[in-house]
Design an enzyme around this catalytic site. Structure first.
Site, PDB file in Angstrom:
ATOM      1  N   ARG A   1       0.832  -1.199   0.000  1.00 26.43           N
ATOM      2  CA  ARG A   1       0.000   0.000   0.000  1.00 26.43           C
ATOM      3  C   ARG A   1       0.864   1.245   0.000  1.00 26.43           C
ATOM      4  NH1 ARG A   1      -2.369   1.084   4.360  1.00 26.43           N
ATOM      5  NH2 ARG A   1      -4.035   2.384   3.563  1.00 26.43           N
TER       6      ARG A   1
ATOM      7  N   LYS B   1       5.193  -8.064  11.841  1.00 26.86           N
ATOM      8  CA  LYS B   1       4.484  -8.249  10.573  1.00 26.86           C
ATOM      9  C   LYS B   1       4.856  -9.579   9.918  1.00 26.86           C
ATOM     10  CE  LYS B   1       3.362  -5.944   6.233  1.00 26.86           C
ATOM     11  NZ  LYS B   1       3.028  -4.666   5.623  1.00 26.86           N
TER      12      LYS B   1
ATOM     13  N   ARG C   1       0.010   3.674  13.308  1.00 24.78           N
ATOM     14  CA  ARG C   1       1.180   3.417  14.159  1.00 24.78           C
ATOM     15  C   ARG C   1       0.767   3.460  15.615  1.00 24.78           C
ATOM     16  NH1 ARG C   1       3.212   2.938   9.976  1.00 24.78           N
ATOM     17  NH2 ARG C   1       4.788   4.085   8.825  1.00 24.78           N
TER      18      ARG C   1
HETATM   19  O1  LIG Z   1       1.913  -4.670   3.296  1.00 23.22           O
HETATM   20  C1  LIG Z   1       1.389  -4.150   2.309  1.00 23.22           C
HETATM   21  O2  LIG Z   1       1.370  -2.915   2.141  1.00 23.22           O
HETATM   22  C2  LIG Z   1       0.728  -5.042   1.305  1.00 23.22           C
HETATM   23  C3  LIG Z   1       1.690  -6.036   0.725  1.00 23.22           C
HETATM   24  C4  LIG Z   1       1.049  -6.899  -0.342  1.00 23.22           C
HETATM   25  C5  LIG Z   1       2.065  -7.775  -1.044  1.00 23.22           C
HETATM   26  C6  LIG Z   1       1.418  -8.733  -2.002  1.00 23.22           C
HETATM   27  S1  LIG Z   1       2.550  -9.953  -2.563  1.00 23.22           S
HETATM   28  C7  LIG Z   1       1.418 -10.483  -3.779  1.00 23.22           C
HETATM   29  C8  LIG Z   1       0.775  -9.230  -4.336  1.00 23.22           C
HETATM   30  N1  LIG Z   1       1.582  -8.660  -5.397  1.00 23.22           N
HETATM   31  C9  LIG Z   1       2.067  -7.459  -5.091  1.00 23.22           C
HETATM   32  O3  LIG Z   1       2.781  -6.748  -5.827  1.00 23.22           O
HETATM   33  N2  LIG Z   1       1.672  -7.110  -3.862  1.00 23.22           N
HETATM   34  C10 LIG Z   1       0.829  -8.122  -3.261  1.00 23.22           C
END
Ligand SMILES: O=C(O)CCCC[C@@H]1SC[C@@H]2NC(=O)N[C@@H]21
Length: 273
Positions: free
Chosen positions: A72, A137, A270
């Protein structure tokens, strides 16, 4: 278990095997159009760019290594080949279904359910899209609309299965991996099959009943329940006590000036205080 108390596996897991995955999916296998790759830029991008025709199946892309995985707010999603499960699926919803406001939250409940069923204790959800175990996380979820014309959302999930040596991720003591928090690591095929099946079932309920059906399940796992938090937006921030999510998935914050509701947007949450 803490990250430091277990060794990182010496060998990476073998690539995802489509026959094993289909076996784990059992009778549900035909509900999914599976595309398993060694490498791609981002599994979300593959589905968004390809925009698969609707043949009644849920298109799924999983890959060993993403060269441009993203999270995100434009953040990079870093994952290590064979050490993560990274995949996306395109879910189509009837016109008028409550998408995408609560979808990321329902996806979080799906991931938490699968992890808990696999024996992981202490799974927590950090609004709106992080999967944590005891404050660290373990994974993230990225929901993107595939097209403005159709009600189709790509839900991308990244889970850390194991971490490279602590020395290679300086400053990331806030990250964990499945092999740190579970006694017996399930195969990635078993994990992916469960994640697809549980999402399918929960998204069906979500489309029919809305987020209200999930409010309790999310709040039970709220990582910051009744704790002071700061919501950081593009231009401003908001502090308050985290009261969990409302019936529509909005975050409820008790601030000095009263109760505020924040709908998922371009914000980060946060701990504060
Ligand atoms: O933590 C986050 O902000 C979201 C992370 C999401 C990662 C996943 S991995 C599979 C899919 N492909 C991507 O490019 N992003 C999501």
């Amino acid at each position: 278990m803490t990250a430091a108390s277990r060794p990182v596996p010496a060998t990476a897991p073998s690539p995802l095997d489509i026959d094993t995955l289909r076996t784990h999916l059992g009778p549900d296998a035909d509900a999914f159009a599976l595309d398993l790759r060694a490498e791609c830029d981002s599994t979300n991008s593959v589905l968004i760019q390809r925009a698969p025709a609707d043949d009644g199946r849920v298109p799924v892309v999983a890959c060993e290594l993403q060269t441009a995985g993203r999270g995100r707010r434009g953040r990079q999603w870093q994952a290590w080949s064979g050490a993560s499960l990274t995949f996306s699926a395109m879910w189509r919803f009837p016109v008028g279904a409550p998408v995408p406001a609560g979808l990321s939250l329902v996806a979080g409940i799906a991931v938490a359910t699968v992890l808990e069923n696999a024996g992981v204790a202490g799974v927590e959800l950090k609004w709106p899209n992080d999967i944590q175990v005891h404050g660290r996380k373990l994974g993230g979820i990225l929901v993107e609309l595939a097209s403005a014309r159709q009600v189709a959302a790509v839900v991308g999930i990244g889970l850390n299965l194991s971490l490279p040596g602590e020395a290679s991720i300086p400053g990331r003591s806030d990250v964990t991996a499945l092999d740190q928090v579970i006694d017996e690591l399930p195969s990635r095929e078993a994990l992916l099959a469960d994640l697809l099946r549980v999402q399918r079932s929960l998204f069906d309920t979500y489309a029919n009943s809305g987020f209200a059906a999930f409010q309790g399940a999310w709040n039970q796992r709220n990582a910051y329940a009744d704790l002071p938090v700061r919501l950081i937006g593009e231009t401003d921030s908001l502090e308050g006590i985290c009261l969990g999510v409302d019936v529509d998935g909005a975050l409820r914050l008790q601030t000095d000036t009263g109760l505020r509701r924040v709908l998922a947007g371009d914000v980060s949450l946060r701990a504060a205080g």
